[in-house]
Design a protein around this motif. Structure first.
Motif, PDB file in Angstrom:
ATOM      1  N   ASP A   7      -3.019  -2.863   8.620  1.00 58.11           N
ATOM      2  CA  ASP A   7      -2.139  -2.298   9.622  1.00 58.11           C
ATOM      3  C   ASP A   7      -0.729  -2.239   9.059  1.00 58.11           C
ATOM      4  N   PRO A   8       0.096  -1.283   9.442  1.00 58.56           N
ATOM      5  CA  PRO A   8      -0.280  -0.246  10.407  1.00 58.56           C
ATOM      6  C   PRO A   8      -1.205   0.799   9.788  1.00 58.56           C
ATOM      7  N   GLN A   9      -1.759   1.668  10.594  1.00 62.97           N
ATOM      8  CA  GLN A   9      -2.581   2.754  10.065  1.00 62.97           C
ATOM      9  C   GLN A   9      -1.716   3.777   9.364  1.00 62.97           C
ATOM     10  N   ALA A  10      -0.488   3.941   9.856  1.00 63.74           N
ATOM     11  CA  ALA A  10       0.433   4.889   9.238  1.00 63.74           C
ATOM     12  C   ALA A  10       1.840   4.325   9.310  1.00 63.74           C
ATOM     13  N   LEU A  11       2.626   4.621   8.280  1.00 67.00           N
ATOM     14  CA  LEU A  11       3.981   4.103   8.177  1.00 67.00           C
ATOM     15  C   LEU A  11       4.857   5.197   7.582  1.00 67.00           C
ATOM     16  N   ALA A  85       1.476   7.752  -0.311  1.00 67.93           N
ATOM     17  CA  ALA A  85       0.057   7.620  -0.673  1.00 67.93           C
ATOM     18  C   ALA A  85      -0.626   6.804   0.409  1.00 67.93           C
ATOM     19  N   SER A  86      -1.930   6.632   0.249  1.00 65.88           N
ATOM     20  CA  SER A  86      -2.676   5.686   1.080  1.00 65.88           C
ATOM     21  C   SER A  86      -2.861   4.405   0.288  1.00 65.88           C
ATOM     22  N   LEU A 111       1.140   5.764   3.872  1.00 67.24           N
ATOM     23  CA  LEU A 111       2.589   5.593   3.755  1.00 67.24           C
ATOM     24  C   LEU A 111       3.228   6.930   3.408  1.00 67.24           C
ATOM     25  N   THR A 112       4.230   7.307   4.181  1.00 72.23           N
ATOM     26  CA  THR A 112       5.011   8.507   3.900  1.00 72.23           C
ATOM     27  C   THR A 112       6.447   8.078   3.688  1.00 72.23           C
ATOM     28  N   VAL A 113       6.997   8.418   2.529  1.00 70.63           N
ATOM     29  CA  VAL A 113       8.382   8.101   2.216  1.00 70.63           C
ATOM     30  C   VAL A 113       9.164   9.413   2.157  1.00 70.63           C
TER      31      VAL A 113
END
Lengths: 115, 114
Positions: A7-11, A85-86, A111-113
């Motif tokens: 977790d989280p599933q997405a950041l 990336a994941s 993760l999205t930066v």
């Protein structure tokens, strides 16, 4: 439910910020590993932490392991757009059991930066 | 040094057909692992081969099978394809006697079953 849940599933964060991802598991482990996957292709090994270790560093990566809580965290410091990336944690069982050789992966954190 | 190579990269099949996926491990690695990654899901362990022998198997039906050759390359065979077999199939390798250590992954074969 699956072992090695993240977790989280997405950041979603901005460049320069830190990213923290968590992983929980249910049974005893030999080691816990973190992998990165870009765009649904092959996984790249990032870091391995053994059950008798509490913290490990590799460049901008810091991994902690708390075996009493059966949890691990991956910290990426000073993130870059290229870190998008994941990220998956993978639990490695102890040798000799029926699960030997099976790395059990969680479903990952996307993760999205943003630049 | 070449990494883990998989072929083909993409494959389209229809229900009921059979498919064979191929994997060449890193030179010196004797263990080969197969994982299935369906869309939006984590990796599911399929098979582990070491020194030509099947060492462990995941919770998949018998129509998923494979083998490892004397040169340590491996094949994954899936018979009687079903729609839910559509996934990215990843092969990984590791050095001898390192069943639960760092894995080196190939880029995968994307299988679509129509």
């Amino acid at each position: 439910s699956q072992q090695g849940e993240e977790d989280p599933q997405a950041l979603s964060i901005q460049e320069g910020e830190n990213a923290t991802m968590n992983c929980s598991y249910k049974t005893s482990i030999n080691n816990l590993q973190w992998y990165r996957q870009n765009s649904g292709r092959g996984l790249v090994h990032l870091i391995l932490i053994r059950s008798n270790e509490r913290e490990k560093h590799s460049g901008r990566l810091r991994v902690t392991l708390d075996t009493s809580k059966k949890s691990s965290s991956l910290l990426i410091t000073a993130s870059r757009a290229a870190d998008t990336a994941s990220y998956f944690c993978a639990r490695a069982p102890n040798a000799g059991g029926t699960s030997y050789g099976k790395l059990t992966f969680g479903q990952g954190t996307i993760l999205t930066v943003h630049p | 040094e070449a990494g883990v190579t998989q072929s083909p990269t993409h494959l389209i099949k229809t229900r009921g057909q059979q498919v064979t996926l191929r994997c060449s491990p890193i030179s010196g690695h004797t263990s080969v692992y197969w994982y299935q990654q369906a869309l939006g899901l984590g990796l599911q362990f399929l098979l582990w081969y070491d020194e030509g022998e099947e060492r462990n198997r995941g919770n998949f039906p018998p129509r998923f099978s494979g083998r490892q050759f004397p040169n340590y390359s491996s094949e994954l065979n899936v018979n009687a394809l079903e729609l839910e077999d559509s996934a990215l199939y990843l092969c990984a390798s590791s050095p001898p006697a390192r069943g639960s250590e760092k894995l080196f992954f190939g880029s995968g074969t994307q299988l679509s079953v129509l």
